[in-house]
Write an enzyme that holds these catalytic residues in place. Sequence first.
Site, PDB file in Angstrom:
ATOM      1  N   ASN A 213      67.023 120.840 103.599  1.00 12.96           N
ATOM      2  CA  ASN A 213      67.164 121.028 101.652  1.00 12.96           C
ATOM      3  C   ASN A 213      66.158 120.952 101.104  1.00 12.96           C
ATOM      4  O   ASN A 213      65.240 119.719 100.758  1.00 12.96           O
ATOM      5  CB  ASN A 213      68.887 120.522 101.673  1.00 12.96           C
ATOM      6  CG  ASN A 213      68.748 118.929 102.883  1.00 12.96           C
ATOM      7  OD1 ASN A 213      68.456 118.307 102.159  1.00 12.96           O
ATOM      8  ND2 ASN A 213      69.528 118.548 103.743  1.00 12.96           N
ATOM      9  N   PRO A 306      76.751 117.406 114.014  1.00  9.97           N
ATOM     10  CA  PRO A 306      77.833 115.951 114.096  1.00  9.97           C
ATOM     11  C   PRO A 306      77.413 115.150 112.678  1.00  9.97           C
ATOM     12  O   PRO A 306      76.829 114.875 111.778  1.00  9.97           O
ATOM     13  CB  PRO A 306      77.499 114.497 114.384  1.00  9.97           C
ATOM     14  CG  PRO A 306      75.784 115.474 114.645  1.00  9.97           C
ATOM     15  CD  PRO A 306      75.724 116.863 114.586  1.00  9.97           C
ATOM     16  N   ILE A 308      78.157 112.426 110.643  1.00 10.01           N
ATOM     17  CA  ILE A 308      77.503 110.684 111.172  1.00 10.01           C
ATOM     18  C   ILE A 308      78.663 109.985 110.327  1.00 10.01           C
ATOM     19  O   ILE A 308      79.073 108.920 110.835  1.00 10.01           O
ATOM     20  CB  ILE A 308      76.260 111.010 110.603  1.00 10.01           C
ATOM     21  CG1 ILE A 308      75.468 111.546 111.085  1.00 10.01           C
ATOM     22  CG2 ILE A 308      75.887 109.647 111.020  1.00 10.01           C
ATOM     23  CD1 ILE A 308      73.886 111.532 110.465  1.00 10.01           C
ATOM     24  N   LYS A 342      86.544 111.747 104.542  1.00  9.56           N
ATOM     25  CA  LYS A 342      85.585 110.894 105.717  1.00  9.56           C
ATOM     26  C   LYS A 342      85.843 109.793 105.609  1.00  9.56           C
ATOM     27  O   LYS A 342      85.781 109.000 107.048  1.00  9.56           O
ATOM     28  CB  LYS A 342      84.233 110.420 104.911  1.00  9.56           C
ATOM     29  CG  LYS A 342      83.233 112.131 104.626  1.00  9.56           C
ATOM     30  CD  LYS A 342      82.758 112.597 105.504  1.00  9.56           C
ATOM     31  CE  LYS A 342      81.942 113.730 104.452  1.00  9.56           C
ATOM     32  NZ  LYS A 342      81.369 114.600 105.512  1.00  9.56           N
TER      33      LYS A 342
HETATM   34  N1  CTP Z   1      77.236 113.772 105.692  1.00  4.89           N
HETATM   35  C1  CTP Z   1      77.162 113.695 107.095  1.00  4.89           C
HETATM   36  N2  CTP Z   1      77.324 113.927 108.005  1.00  4.89           N
HETATM   37  C2  CTP Z   1      76.957 115.302 108.472  1.00  4.89           C
HETATM   38  C3  CTP Z   1      77.300 115.753 106.315  1.00  4.89           C
HETATM   39  C4  CTP Z   1      77.072 115.142 105.337  1.00  4.89           C
HETATM   40  O1  CTP Z   1      77.332 112.332 107.856  1.00  4.89           O
HETATM   41  N3  CTP Z   1      77.362 116.313 108.437  1.00  4.89           N
HETATM   42  C5  CTP Z   1      77.197 112.503 104.320  1.00  4.89           C
HETATM   43  C6  CTP Z   1      76.256 112.698 103.792  1.00  4.89           C
HETATM   44  O2  CTP Z   1      75.153 111.641 103.984  1.00  4.89           O
HETATM   45  C7  CTP Z   1      77.282 112.197 102.075  1.00  4.89           C
HETATM   46  C8  CTP Z   1      78.292 112.394 102.327  1.00  4.89           C
HETATM   47  O3  CTP Z   1      78.993 112.703 103.865  1.00  4.89           O
HETATM   48  O4  CTP Z   1      77.155 110.151 102.394  1.00  4.89           O
HETATM   49  C9  CTP Z   1      79.076 113.404 102.126  1.00  4.89           C
HETATM   50  O5  CTP Z   1      77.649 114.683 101.842  1.00  4.89           O
HETATM   51  P1  CTP Z   1      78.119 115.948 100.696  1.00  4.89           P
HETATM   52  O6  CTP Z   1      76.911 116.755 101.546  1.00  4.89           O
HETATM   53  O7  CTP Z   1      78.412 116.299  99.481  1.00  4.89           O
HETATM   54  O8  CTP Z   1      79.401 116.505 102.184  1.00  4.89           O
HETATM   55  P2  CTP Z   1      79.972 117.260 103.574  1.00  4.89           P
HETATM   56  O9  CTP Z   1      80.250 116.465 103.940  1.00  4.89           O
HETATM   57  O10 CTP Z   1      78.102 117.958 103.544  1.00  4.89           O
HETATM   58  O11 CTP Z   1      80.852 118.682 102.937  1.00  4.89           O
HETATM   59  P3  CTP Z   1      80.235 119.616 102.264  1.00  4.89           P
HETATM   60  O12 CTP Z   1      78.240 120.442 101.866  1.00  4.89           O
HETATM   61  O13 CTP Z   1      81.675 120.779 102.344  1.00  4.89           O
HETATM   62  O14 CTP Z   1      80.419 119.924 100.208  1.00  4.89           O
END
Ligand code: CTP
Length: 396
Positions: A213, A306, A308, A342
Amino acid sequence: MTPREIKLNKTVLLGITGGIAAYKMCELIRMYKKNGLNVKVIATPNAFNFVTELTLSTLSDNPVYSDNFDIKEYKPEHISLADDGDILVIAPASANTISKIADGICDNLLTSITCAFNKPIIIAPAMNTNMWNNKFVQSNLKKLKSNGYDILKPESGFLACGTEGQGRLCSLDKILDKTLEILDHSQPLKDKKITITAGGTIEKIDPVRYISNFSSGKMGTALADNAYMMGAKVELISTFEIERPYKVTKVQSAQDMLEAVLKSKENSDCIIMSAAVADYRAENYAEQKLKKTSEDKMTLTLVKNPDILKTISENKGDTKIVGFCAESENLLKNAKIKIKNKGCDYLVANDISRKDIGFSSDENEVYILSEKETKHLKKTSKNKIAKQILEYVFCE
Ligand code: CTP
């Protein structure tokens, strides 16, 4: 600049090298003292050609240190002074001292202390324009900068050697402001261990392709730099190479990052998940490069990575967990849902649809959500936002 009301109760080690601007240090010592700082001067032997020991010790109200073998305390002086100081400011820094420091040379008390000093260092060079432009001096300065030293570039103007150009010591106000800025940072997070993730994860498809990304890692790096300057023990878990004076663990995929975070969590007071973690990875990694076929379409099956943030929040104990939330629409509505899903303590929400903030920009504007409130941090540099986030999480 008006003197501060509070005593910072900090010690500045002021390293003075042999250059005409050494006389200006008399005024800088006075300014430091006015701002509540204790000053200890370490002069190179050549500095005394420009300013006397008596003047420096009278103004600083401390002995002036210069000779490696003039041991006044039980520890070797370069170690005991390095322990005493909260910051080392070398001004004026000559081309000679800059180059020696960059090579780890310890041939006088100042270069030895610099080598043993593991707290913030400011370098304010002053020299003749040709020396400033010399490629070896420039590459040594680059080396120092990439290792976390703050370089306050010299200004242009008339120089003592009769020429005009860049090389004049920057203003004393600039040196004072930088010193205070760093010292103000250095108090509150002493004794804390903070783990910060940065960058976008890389999910390999085959030996030449991957899913990732646009994350630049700037916000995560700013958080780690600020936490370090505020005195914390920092581990930056990053998807890119970066040289820093604190621990950096390089990872690639979400799975690598999870393992590194879980390992670091054991003794962390806080984990900040500012990395952009890929939600999915290719189901099967192809050992050999995938070849183009005669079909117009190709299907790549992705499987979930996963989460995290969610994983560490489920078992957080006393560790404060801070998540980030990148949204392109309905920022606060989605952020409120996300913090619940979360289970983290804080969620920093930013709007990635705006061109002026977010991913590769140097500025940001965010909301910090917690159980009790939502706080808005107005648009400013990522560096300042980072400091405000840390202050909010630890000091409010
Ligand atoms: N995050 C994580 N592990 C993942 C995806 C996201 O730990 N597999 C963490 C990111 O580091 C951030 C938070 O979750 O602190 C939110 O990330 P974001 O991309 O906004 O949300 P997603 O959980 O990926 O949900 P979506 O993409 O559907 O908005």
